[in-house]
Scaffold this motif. Structure first.
Motif, PDB file in Angstrom:
ATOM      1  N   VAL A   1      47.031   4.556  39.575  1.00 31.68           N
ATOM      2  CA  VAL A   1      47.357   3.908  40.802  1.00 31.68           C
ATOM      3  C   VAL A   1      48.200   2.690  40.318  1.00 31.68           C
ATOM      4  N   VAL A   2      49.459   3.021  40.923  1.00 32.30           N
ATOM      5  CA  VAL A   2      50.558   2.125  40.656  1.00 32.30           C
ATOM      6  C   VAL A   2      51.054   1.013  41.684  1.00 32.30           C
ATOM      7  N   GLU A   3      50.691   1.171  42.859  1.00 37.26           N
ATOM      8  CA  GLU A   3      50.896   0.217  43.939  1.00 37.26           C
ATOM      9  C   GLU A   3      49.582   0.577  45.173  1.00 37.26           C
ATOM     10  N   MET A   4      49.397  -0.423  45.734  1.00 40.74           N
ATOM     11  CA  MET A   4      48.767  -0.313  46.996  1.00 40.74           C
ATOM     12  C   MET A   4      48.936  -1.471  48.277  1.00 40.74           C
ATOM     13  N   MET A   5      48.706  -1.082  49.276  1.00 34.93           N
ATOM     14  CA  MET A   5      48.985  -1.906  50.594  1.00 34.93           C
ATOM     15  C   MET A   5      47.620  -1.664  51.401  1.00 34.93           C
ATOM     16  N   LEU A   6      47.102  -2.826  51.450  1.00 30.00           N
ATOM     17  CA  LEU A   6      45.784  -2.771  52.201  1.00 30.00           C
ATOM     18  C   LEU A   6      46.031  -3.204  53.541  1.00 30.00           C
ATOM     19  N   ALA A   7      45.207  -2.810  54.544  1.00 26.20           N
ATOM     20  CA  ALA A   7      44.943  -3.358  55.925  1.00 26.20           C
ATOM     21  C   ALA A   7      44.071  -4.651  55.563  1.00 26.20           C
ATOM     22  N   ASP A   8      44.469  -5.460  56.706  1.00 26.02           N
ATOM     23  CA  ASP A   8      43.674  -6.926  56.727  1.00 26.02           C
ATOM     24  C   ASP A   8      42.934  -6.819  58.021  1.00 26.02           C
ATOM     25  N   GLN A   9      42.194  -7.551  58.563  1.00 27.83           N
ATOM     26  CA  GLN A   9      41.416  -7.513  59.612  1.00 27.83           C
ATOM     27  C   GLN A   9      42.260  -7.851  60.902  1.00 27.83           C
ATOM     28  N   ASP A  10      43.417  -8.706  60.732  1.00 29.42           N
ATOM     29  CA  ASP A  10      44.462  -8.614  61.975  1.00 29.42           C
ATOM     30  C   ASP A  10      44.970  -7.244  62.170  1.00 29.42           C
ATOM     31  N   SER A  11      45.395  -6.409  61.112  1.00 24.23           N
ATOM     32  CA  SER A  11      46.006  -5.233  61.112  1.00 24.23           C
ATOM     33  C   SER A  11      45.000  -4.320  61.964  1.00 24.23           C
ATOM     34  N   TRP A  12      43.883  -4.379  61.463  1.00 27.73           N
ATOM     35  CA  TRP A  12      42.608  -3.456  61.988  1.00 27.73           C
ATOM     36  C   TRP A  12      42.397  -3.781  63.413  1.00 27.73           C
ATOM     37  N   ASP A  13      42.501  -5.018  63.716  1.00 25.76           N
ATOM     38  CA  ASP A  13      42.394  -5.525  65.149  1.00 25.76           C
ATOM     39  C   ASP A  13      43.430  -5.003  66.050  1.00 25.76           C
ATOM     40  N   ARG A  14      44.734  -5.016  65.599  1.00 23.14           N
ATOM     41  CA  ARG A  14      45.622  -4.455  66.299  1.00 23.14           C
ATOM     42  C   ARG A  14      45.714  -2.921  66.668  1.00 23.14           C
ATOM     43  N   TYR A  15      45.265  -2.340  65.714  1.00 22.76           N
ATOM     44  CA  TYR A  15      45.066  -0.844  65.770  1.00 22.76           C
ATOM     45  C   TYR A  15      44.147  -0.324  66.621  1.00 22.76           C
ATOM     46  N   ALA A  16      42.786  -1.009  66.558  1.00 26.33           N
ATOM     47  CA  ALA A  16      41.789  -0.686  67.197  1.00 26.33           C
ATOM     48  C   ALA A  16      41.822  -1.131  68.810  1.00 26.33           C
ATOM     49  N   ALA A  17      42.280  -2.567  69.032  1.00 28.47           N
ATOM     50  CA  ALA A  17      42.163  -3.046  70.329  1.00 28.47           C
ATOM     51  C   ALA A  17      43.210  -2.457  71.094  1.00 28.47           C
ATOM     52  N   ALA A  18      44.458  -1.945  70.554  1.00 31.99           N
ATOM     53  CA  ALA A  18      45.565  -1.361  71.253  1.00 31.99           C
ATOM     54  C   ALA A  18      45.061   0.005  71.809  1.00 31.99           C
ATOM     55  N   GLN A  19      43.986   0.519  71.537  1.00 29.49           N
ATOM     56  CA  GLN A  19      43.423   1.956  72.053  1.00 29.49           C
ATOM     57  C   GLN A  19      42.670   1.488  73.311  1.00 29.49           C
ATOM     58  N   TRP A  20      42.211   0.109  73.312  1.00 30.11           N
ATOM     59  CA  TRP A  20      41.447   0.075  74.581  1.00 30.11           C
ATOM     60  C   TRP A  20      42.143  -0.127  75.684  1.00 30.11           C
ATOM     61  N   LEU A  21      43.331  -0.811  75.706  1.00 32.38           N
ATOM     62  CA  LEU A  21      44.299  -0.909  76.779  1.00 32.38           C
ATOM     63  C   LEU A  21      44.748   0.359  77.035  1.00 32.38           C
ATOM     64  N   SER A  22      45.207   1.187  76.182  1.00 30.65           N
ATOM     65  CA  SER A  22      45.678   2.417  76.304  1.00 30.65           C
ATOM     66  C   SER A  22      44.842   3.339  77.275  1.00 30.65           C
ATOM     67  N   MET A  23      43.348   3.257  76.907  1.00 28.55           N
ATOM     68  CA  MET A  23      42.393   3.892  77.321  1.00 28.55           C
ATOM     69  C   MET A  23      42.184   3.582  78.738  1.00 28.55           C
ATOM     70  N   ARG A  24      42.100   2.225  79.189  1.00 27.63           N
ATOM     71  CA  ARG A  24      41.930   1.488  80.508  1.00 27.63           C
ATOM     72  C   ARG A  24      43.145   2.137  81.246  1.00 27.63           C
ATOM     73  N   ARG A  25      44.438   1.965  80.937  1.00 30.75           N
ATOM     74  CA  ARG A  25      45.463   2.323  81.926  1.00 30.75           C
ATOM     75  C   ARG A  25      45.536   3.724  82.236  1.00 30.75           C
TER      76      ARG A  25
END
Length: 248
Positions: free
Chosen positions: A181-205
């Motif tokens: 393993v020579v590098e890694m880029m990890l999600a944080d809670q903010d990027s998780w929130d953006r990924y998950a919450a954006a789905q809710w608006l898409s579904m509602r619309r």
């Protein structure tokens, strides 16, 4: 051959189909320290944001393969929008079993290791397209902390707690498979929130536009239950990252 409609409805507003911000995606590309002209194969490439932005910003070239007709068309449109359609191309097809015609510098599967029935099979699949000394990118969930029971794991959309590992254990798993393993880029809670919450608006619309669609009850049920489930379980227990690997 396509993704289930519920998936494309849920993520219709996403350019990046995983919990990775545009800033983190750019930083991931830069972290590879590769020259312009680097050739990339991206299996399960989604809407093509990784390949398209890396072609624009880093001069990479490459091919994406995805089973979704919707996402493949979006990827081609994005390549045209960014002026990189001469450097990247997108194929509609099943990424499982896809091997490049010629070895590539970077072979990636960012968030879809089901194409190889898990991490081990996906590394084997990607290795078939990778030149000696090339870089492999694997995007994979991992437990932020140990789940207290199987109910919690299933609420995080795992079939069992054994589906995912803790971060140190996942890194050790890559090592057991013969990779550094020579590098890694990890999600944080903010990027998780953006990924998950954006789905809710898409579904509602989508629901507002398609109240009589046969999928409307399923979408309504998910929109009703998922925000609280995510806040209670997914946000607290599940994380995700992209891991850069080199074969020993």
């Amino acid at each position: 051959m396509d993704l289930p409609r519920i998936f494309t409805i849920r993520e219709s507003g996403h350019r990046i189909h995983n919990p990775m911000s545009a800033q983190k995606l750019a930083a991931l590309g830069e972290s590879l320290r590769l020259p312009a002209g680097t050739r990339v194969l991206d299996l399960a490439s989604g809407s093509g944001e990784m390949l398209c932005t890396w072609a624009r910003d880093l001069g990479f070239t490459g091919t994406g393969v995805d089973i979704s007709t919707v996402f493949t068309e979006q990827a081609r449109a994005r390549a045209a929008e960014l002026g990189v359609a001469d450097r990247v191309d997108f194929l509609h097809g099943d990424a499982a079993g896809h091997v490049a015609d010629e070895p590539v510098d970077v072979a990636a599967c960012v968030g879809a290791t089901w194409i190889g029935n898990g991490v081990a099979g996906t590394t084997e699949l990607l290795d078939g397209s990778l030149r000696p000394g090339g870089l492999m990118l694997i995007g994979e969930p991992f437990w932020r902390r140990t789940t207290p029971d199987e109910e919690t794991a299933k609420a995080c959309h795992a079939t069992t707690a054994a589906d995912f590992l803790l971060l140190p254990e996942l890194i050790e798993r890559f090592q057991e498979l013969g990779y550094d393993v020579v590098e890694m880029m990890l999600a944080d809670q903010d990027s998780w929130d953006r990924y998950a919450a954006a789905q809710w608006l898409s579904m509602r619309r989508w629901l507002d536009r398609n109240p009589d669609d046969e999928l409307a009850p399923e979408v309504r049920e998910e929109l009703t239950t998922e925000p609280a489930r995510y806040a209670r379980y997914g946000r607290e227990y599940l994380s995700w990252g992209v891991f850069t690997l080199m074969k020993r």
